[in-house]
Motif scaffolding. Structure first.
Motif, PDB file in Angstrom:
ATOM      1  N   VAL A  95      28.872  43.164  37.485  1.00 14.90           N
ATOM      2  CA  VAL A  95      29.684  43.741  38.329  1.00 14.90           C
ATOM      3  C   VAL A  95      31.340  42.820  37.273  1.00 14.90           C
ATOM      4  N   PHE A  96      32.411  43.267  37.831  1.00 15.83           N
ATOM      5  CA  PHE A  96      34.063  43.409  37.118  1.00 15.83           C
ATOM      6  C   PHE A  96      34.639  43.531  38.239  1.00 15.83           C
ATOM      7  N   GLY A  97      35.811  42.168  37.729  1.00 20.29           N
ATOM      8  CA  GLY A  97      36.649  42.244  38.679  1.00 20.29           C
ATOM      9  C   GLY A  97      37.700  40.907  38.665  1.00 20.29           C
ATOM     10  N   GLU A  98      38.664  41.199  40.048  1.00 21.09           N
ATOM     11  CA  GLU A  98      39.757  40.061  39.071  1.00 21.09           C
ATOM     12  C   GLU A  98      39.274  38.926  40.231  1.00 21.09           C
ATOM     13  N   SER A  99      39.939  37.239  40.128  1.00 22.20           N
ATOM     14  CA  SER A  99      40.223  36.537  41.217  1.00 22.20           C
ATOM     15  C   SER A  99      40.627  35.241  40.287  1.00 22.20           C
ATOM     16  N   ASP A 100      41.529  34.596  41.375  1.00 19.70           N
ATOM     17  CA  ASP A 100      41.669  33.355  40.741  1.00 19.70           C
ATOM     18  C   ASP A 100      40.329  32.492  40.177  1.00 19.70           C
ATOM     19  N   GLY A 101      40.473  31.333  38.694  1.00 18.76           N
ATOM     20  CA  GLY A 101      39.273  30.619  38.745  1.00 18.76           C
ATOM     21  C   GLY A 101      38.469  31.417  37.639  1.00 18.76           C
ATOM     22  N   ALA A 102      38.510  32.908  37.575  1.00 19.69           N
ATOM     23  CA  ALA A 102      37.670  32.508  36.620  1.00 19.69           C
ATOM     24  C   ALA A 102      37.911  32.363  34.743  1.00 19.69           C
ATOM     25  N   PHE A 103      38.095  31.072  34.311  1.00 23.28           N
ATOM     26  CA  PHE A 103      37.888  30.588  33.644  1.00 23.28           C
ATOM     27  C   PHE A 103      36.415  29.754  33.679  1.00 23.28           C
ATOM     28  N   ALA A 104      35.341  30.470  34.373  1.00 22.09           N
ATOM     29  CA  ALA A 104      34.702  28.778  34.700  1.00 22.09           C
ATOM     30  C   ALA A 104      32.875  29.742  34.817  1.00 22.09           C
ATOM     31  N   GLU A 105      32.300  28.667  34.920  1.00 21.99           N
ATOM     32  CA  GLU A 105      30.396  29.087  34.675  1.00 21.99           C
ATOM     33  C   GLU A 105      30.688  30.316  35.840  1.00 21.99           C
ATOM     34  N   TYR A 106      31.256  29.957  37.083  1.00 26.43           N
ATOM     35  CA  TYR A 106      31.453  31.113  38.635  1.00 26.43           C
ATOM     36  C   TYR A 106      32.392  31.073  39.420  1.00 26.43           C
ATOM     37  N   VAL A 107      32.869  32.436  40.088  1.00 25.45           N
ATOM     38  CA  VAL A 107      33.850  32.264  40.642  1.00 25.45           C
ATOM     39  C   VAL A 107      33.038  32.970  42.178  1.00 25.45           C
ATOM     40  N   CYS A 108      34.135  32.847  42.829  1.00 19.38           N
ATOM     41  CA  CYS A 108      33.874  33.548  44.296  1.00 19.38           C
ATOM     42  C   CYS A 108      35.077  35.127  44.286  1.00 19.38           C
ATOM     43  N   ALA A 109      34.937  36.377  44.469  1.00 22.74           N
ATOM     44  CA  ALA A 109      36.218  36.999  44.176  1.00 22.74           C
ATOM     45  C   ALA A 109      35.662  37.607  45.477  1.00 22.74           C
ATOM     46  N   ASN A 110      36.486  38.805  46.746  1.00 22.28           N
ATOM     47  CA  ASN A 110      36.912  39.126  47.448  1.00 22.28           C
ATOM     48  C   ASN A 110      36.571  40.430  47.657  1.00 22.28           C
ATOM     49  N   ARG A 111      35.551  40.934  47.637  1.00 22.75           N
ATOM     50  CA  ARG A 111      34.570  42.096  47.866  1.00 22.75           C
ATOM     51  C   ARG A 111      35.588  43.081  47.262  1.00 22.75           C
ATOM     52  N   SER A 112      36.587  43.299  47.983  1.00 21.10           N
ATOM     53  CA  SER A 112      37.449  44.062  47.399  1.00 21.10           C
ATOM     54  C   SER A 112      38.318  44.372  45.935  1.00 21.10           C
ATOM     55  N   ALA A 113      38.503  43.338  44.889  1.00 17.45           N
ATOM     56  CA  ALA A 113      38.400  42.446  44.242  1.00 17.45           C
ATOM     57  C   ALA A 113      37.177  42.934  43.017  1.00 17.45           C
ATOM     58  N   VAL A 114      36.051  43.472  43.420  1.00 18.55           N
ATOM     59  CA  VAL A 114      35.100  43.408  42.687  1.00 18.55           C
ATOM     60  C   VAL A 114      34.038  44.572  42.568  1.00 18.55           C
TER      61      VAL A 114
END
Length: 325
Positions: A95-114
């Motif tokens: 997948v690809f998308g947007e979320s705060d905290g992307a400079f990390a090994e893992y991120v949680c993103a809202n489904r609407s942004a992926v």
């Protein structure tokens, strides 16, 4: 997990690699193991708290530091887990998308942004797409086939997408950039490329997209046809440790007022993470009409250097953070 964190406003020196807890997805979220991320102007705005007036927006800005401790927005990677309300993605999906905290090994993103990653892109290429690509789609909403389109700031992250999307929509595209970026903008399909360091920007255009935010409204209006549309989407330019008070908000506010007084249309689009727009970008990418342009690639540990390069060197197109190097 490893992440790039920030605890006070400032320059790249305020960014540090740290161990932080791996996030857990909420019911409507997706946990992604990140393979790559990318740098946006949003990152330096948040990092420095610039412009100062933006700190009144407590959604993203705190009084002394950004609300989200981990920097970064764009990402591409593999789904690790999904929340209870997510049924159309599963562990192992790319997948690809947007979320705060992307400079990390893992991120949680809202489904609407992926969204599912374009099949013909690497993770590094896909990470360069979301925020800049969606912003370009929003900025080019007024463009119609056959129109003359002017893109000011055509070699930047948003600009490189705007040029290609304009061409895909059948517009006659003129890109404005500096000397070293002329070949890049021409390679993206622009019909005309103006080197603003050598030649004046002149003409009459149906749509003018200003991604630089450095020209006056009077100057921009002179480039518009009588019934043309001016799109203000510039984020302002970094100025080291000097924090602006209003930044591009001054031009945008003036544009709002002007748009009510003249025949020409002034639009100030707002881009939000959106899986439908990610899907639209995927169609353009998989059909070969759009491709992400990448200037340099950095390791996660080198995020401060990447943002410093963005602030000081005005890079071509996108800077990518590859977590596999």
């Amino acid at each position: 997990m490893k992440a790039i964190v920030q605890d006070r406003y400032g320059g790249p020196e305020t960014l540090a690699l740290a161990d932080v807890p791996r996030p857990e997805p909420a019911a409507d979220e997706v946990l992604v193991e990140i393979a790559a991320a990318s740098v946006n102007a949003r990152d330096w705005h948040l990092m420095r708290g610039d412009p100062r007036i933006a700190r009144l927006d407590r959604t993203h800005f705190g009084r002394h530091a950004p609300k989200a401790r981990i920097r970064g927005t764009d990402f591409a990677g593999t789904v690790e887990a999904v929340g209870a309300e997510v049924s159309d993605l599963a562990a192992g999906d790319e997948v690809f998308g947007e979320s705060d905290g992307a400079f990390a090994e893992y991120v949680c993103a809202n489904r609407s942004a992926v969204a599912p990653k374009p099949s013909n892109l690497t993770f590094a290429q896909a990470a360069a797409v979301p925020l800049a690509g969606i912003t370009a789609l929003c900025a080019l909403a007024p463009v119609r086939p056959g129109q003359r389109l002017l893109v000011i700031g055509a070699s930047g992250g948003v600009g490189t997408f705007a040029v290609q999307i304009g061409v895909a929509r059948g517009a006659h595209v003129t890109g404005v950039c500096s000397t070293r970026n002329v070949d890049l903008v021409r390679s993206l399909g622009a019909d005309v490329v103006i080197d603003y360091t050598r030649d004046p920007v002149v003409g009459s255009f149906g749509v003018v997209v200003d991604l630089a935010g450095t020209r006056s409204l009077r100057t921009l209006r002179r480039l518009l046809a009588a019934d043309g549309t001016l799109v203000l989407c510039g984020g302002g330019a970094p100025n080291g440790d000097r924090i602006s008070v209003l930044g591009p908000i001054k031009l945008i506010a003036a544009g709002h007022i002007l748009g009510r007084l003249i025949r020409q249309t002034v639009e100030i689009p707002t881009a939000h993470p959106d899986r439908a727009m990610l899907a639209e970008l995927t169609e353009l990418i998989e059909s070969g009409q759009v491709r992400p342009a990448i200037d340099r690639t950095y390791a996660l540990t080198d995020v401060p250097a990447a943002i410093d390069y963005m602030e000081t060197a005005h890079p071509q197109a996108k800077l990518v953070i590859d977590l596999n190097i």
